[in-house]
Design an enzyme around this catalytic site. Structure first.
Site, PDB file in Angstrom:
ATOM      1  N   GLY A  10       0.830  -1.210   0.000  1.00 28.32           N
ATOM      2  CA  GLY A  10       0.000   0.000   0.000  1.00 28.32           C
ATOM      3  C   GLY A  10       0.857   1.249   0.000  1.00 28.32           C
ATOM      4  O   GLY A  10       2.086   1.177  -0.073  1.00 28.32           O
ATOM      5  N   ASP A  31       0.091  -8.503   1.409  1.00 28.94           N
ATOM      6  CA  ASP A  31      -0.912  -7.580   0.859  1.00 28.94           C
ATOM      7  C   ASP A  31      -1.777  -8.371  -0.107  1.00 28.94           C
ATOM      8  O   ASP A  31      -1.243  -9.148  -0.915  1.00 28.94           O
ATOM      9  CB  ASP A  31      -0.196  -6.422   0.120  1.00 28.94           C
ATOM     10  CG  ASP A  31      -1.084  -5.204  -0.025  1.00 28.94           C
ATOM     11  OD1 ASP A  31      -2.194  -5.347  -0.580  1.00 28.94           O
ATOM     12  OD2 ASP A  31      -0.680  -4.125   0.427  1.00 28.94           O
ATOM     13  N   LEU A  76      -0.672  -2.415   8.999  1.00 31.97           N
ATOM     14  CA  LEU A  76      -1.175  -1.299   8.192  1.00 31.97           C
ATOM     15  C   LEU A  76      -2.296  -1.732   7.249  1.00 31.97           C
ATOM     16  O   LEU A  76      -2.929  -0.883   6.619  1.00 31.97           O
ATOM     17  CB  LEU A  76      -0.017  -0.704   7.356  1.00 31.97           C
ATOM     18  CG  LEU A  76       0.817   0.397   7.991  1.00 31.97           C
ATOM     19  CD1 LEU A  76       1.406  -0.036   9.313  1.00 31.97           C
ATOM     20  CD2 LEU A  76       1.948   0.818   7.064  1.00 31.97           C
ATOM     21  N   TYR A 152     -16.308   3.099   9.213  1.00 32.77           N
ATOM     22  CA  TYR A 152     -14.840   3.045   9.232  1.00 32.77           C
ATOM     23  C   TYR A 152     -14.306   3.490  10.590  1.00 32.77           C
ATOM     24  O   TYR A 152     -13.451   2.841  11.194  1.00 32.77           O
ATOM     25  CB  TYR A 152     -14.298   3.935   8.107  1.00 32.77           C
ATOM     26  CG  TYR A 152     -12.804   3.931   7.988  1.00 32.77           C
ATOM     27  CD1 TYR A 152     -12.120   2.748   7.739  1.00 32.77           C
ATOM     28  CD2 TYR A 152     -12.069   5.100   8.120  1.00 32.77           C
ATOM     29  CE1 TYR A 152     -10.742   2.740   7.628  1.00 32.77           C
ATOM     30  CE2 TYR A 152     -10.693   5.099   8.011  1.00 32.77           C
ATOM     31  CZ  TYR A 152     -10.037   3.912   7.764  1.00 32.77           C
ATOM     32  OH  TYR A 152      -8.674   3.906   7.660  1.00 32.77           O
TER      33      TYR A 152
END
Ligand code: UDP
Length: 322
Positions: A10, A31, A76, A152
């Site tokens: 990312g 990822d 992350l 979120y």
């Protein structure tokens, strides 16, 4: 030193991997490329110290084998971007909640590995119409559950609670960083982020689409400053069990930002105002201002943002031009 970076392909993740490799760490990155991009890490693939796994953080088997190997997990991987959250509500909630559960569970069971959790300034919600800055201990103010944006904020708040619960009950060493708007090369506008969107529109001489009246303000932190903050925090013993704002306190209105980008790129674009409900959905709620108070992080580590907005824009424009 060995680290696992979830979301390693990312925007923030790839820059972090790069910085760790520069320090000669062995880096494992995972990822699923849902919002990450293999191009972000192509230049790292030659390094013997870099190992990339295209997989999902909810795949416990692979996560087990990776977490076993490392001393620290930089977590992350998350659904990011206001637009992405609205377009992928279920996936966003599952990644943020279940994914973090997997990371914490395994970090705890395989030798209490240190975990850095990437959280967000969305945590503060739509609190405050004024321009004062947010402190880590400030109240949160969220809209109704019919307004998807707030899902979120809720999922990341749950991630924070979960991390702190592991710290309190199991003594798992966790550190939480709440990122305010962060920007720089490799960030894509596809998931809603304003700067790469404006730059792309400006470079193509298409209208620069300012949502609402453009008087809302944000503070933008350059990616290298964000990475320095992360590395500083994981190096500081006292940071364990704590939450930190990570941002640049200098604010700019979105209209001003559009004008700046138009000027730097010498674009012929006109600035177009688009109502929020047209840009996102009916009843969409935005916060007027969002600014970090960074006194806490500054009292723990030596940190002050080095790259200000003009330079941030120039570097990001240069990247997007290519
Ligand atoms: N925004 C805009 N045009 C765009 C994308 C975003 O005017 O094409 C606005 C958005 O409504 C918000 C600000 O820019 O007020 C920052 O948006 P972003 O999604 O980058 O981050 P946020 O701070 O909302 O998480």
């Amino acid at each position: 030193m060995k680290a696992l970076v979830t979301g390693g392909a990312g925007f923030i993740g790839s820059h972090l991997c790069e910085a760790l490799l520069k320090k000669k760490w062995e880096v494992y990155a995972i990822d699923n490329l849902s919002t990450g991009n293999i191009k972000n890490i192509e230049h790292l693939q030659n390094s013997k110290l870099f190992h990339f796994y295209m997989d999902d953080i909810m795949n416990e088997r692979i996560m087990k084998s990776l977490i076993r190997k490392v001393g620290i997990v930089f977590h992350l991987a998350a659904a990011v971007g206001v637009k992405y959250i609205l377009d992928n509500p279920l996936d966003s909630i599952r990644t943020n909640v279940r994914g973090t559960e997997v990371v914490l569970e395994l970090a705890n069971s395989f030798g209490k590995k240190k975990v850095f959790l990437a959280s967000t300034s969305e945590i503060y919600g739509k609190n405050r119409g004024d321009k004062t800055s947010f402190k880590e201990t400030d109240d949160r103010l969220l809209g109704s559950t019919t307004k998807w944006r707030w899902s979120y904020s809720c999922t990341k708040a749950l991630d924070e609670f979960l991390s702190l619960a592991y710290y309190r009950e199991k003594r798992l060493p966790v550190i939480i960083g709440r990122f305010f708007n962060t920007c720089g090369p490799r960030q894509t506008g596809r998931y809603g982020m304003v700067i790469p969107r404006f730059i792309k529109e400006a470079l193509l001489n298409k209208p620069i689409t300012v949502y609402g009246d453009g008087k809302q303000t944000r503070c933008f932190l350059y990616i290298d400053d964000a990475v320095r903050a992360i590395l500083g925090l994981v190096d500081e013993k006292k940071a364990i069990g704590e939450i930190f704002n990570i941002g640049n306190p200098r604010s700019i209105s979105i209209l001003e930002l559009a004008k700046k980008i138009k000027k730097i790129t010498k674009s012929k674009s006109r600035i177009e105002f688009v109502p929020y409900e047209k840009a996102y959905e009916k009843g969409f709620e935005d916060m007027r201002h969002r600014k970090p108070d960074i006194s806490k992080i500054q009292s723990f580590i030596k940190f002050s943002p080095k790259v200000e907005i003009d330079e941030l824009l120039k570097r990001t424009i240069k990247y997007l031009e290519r």
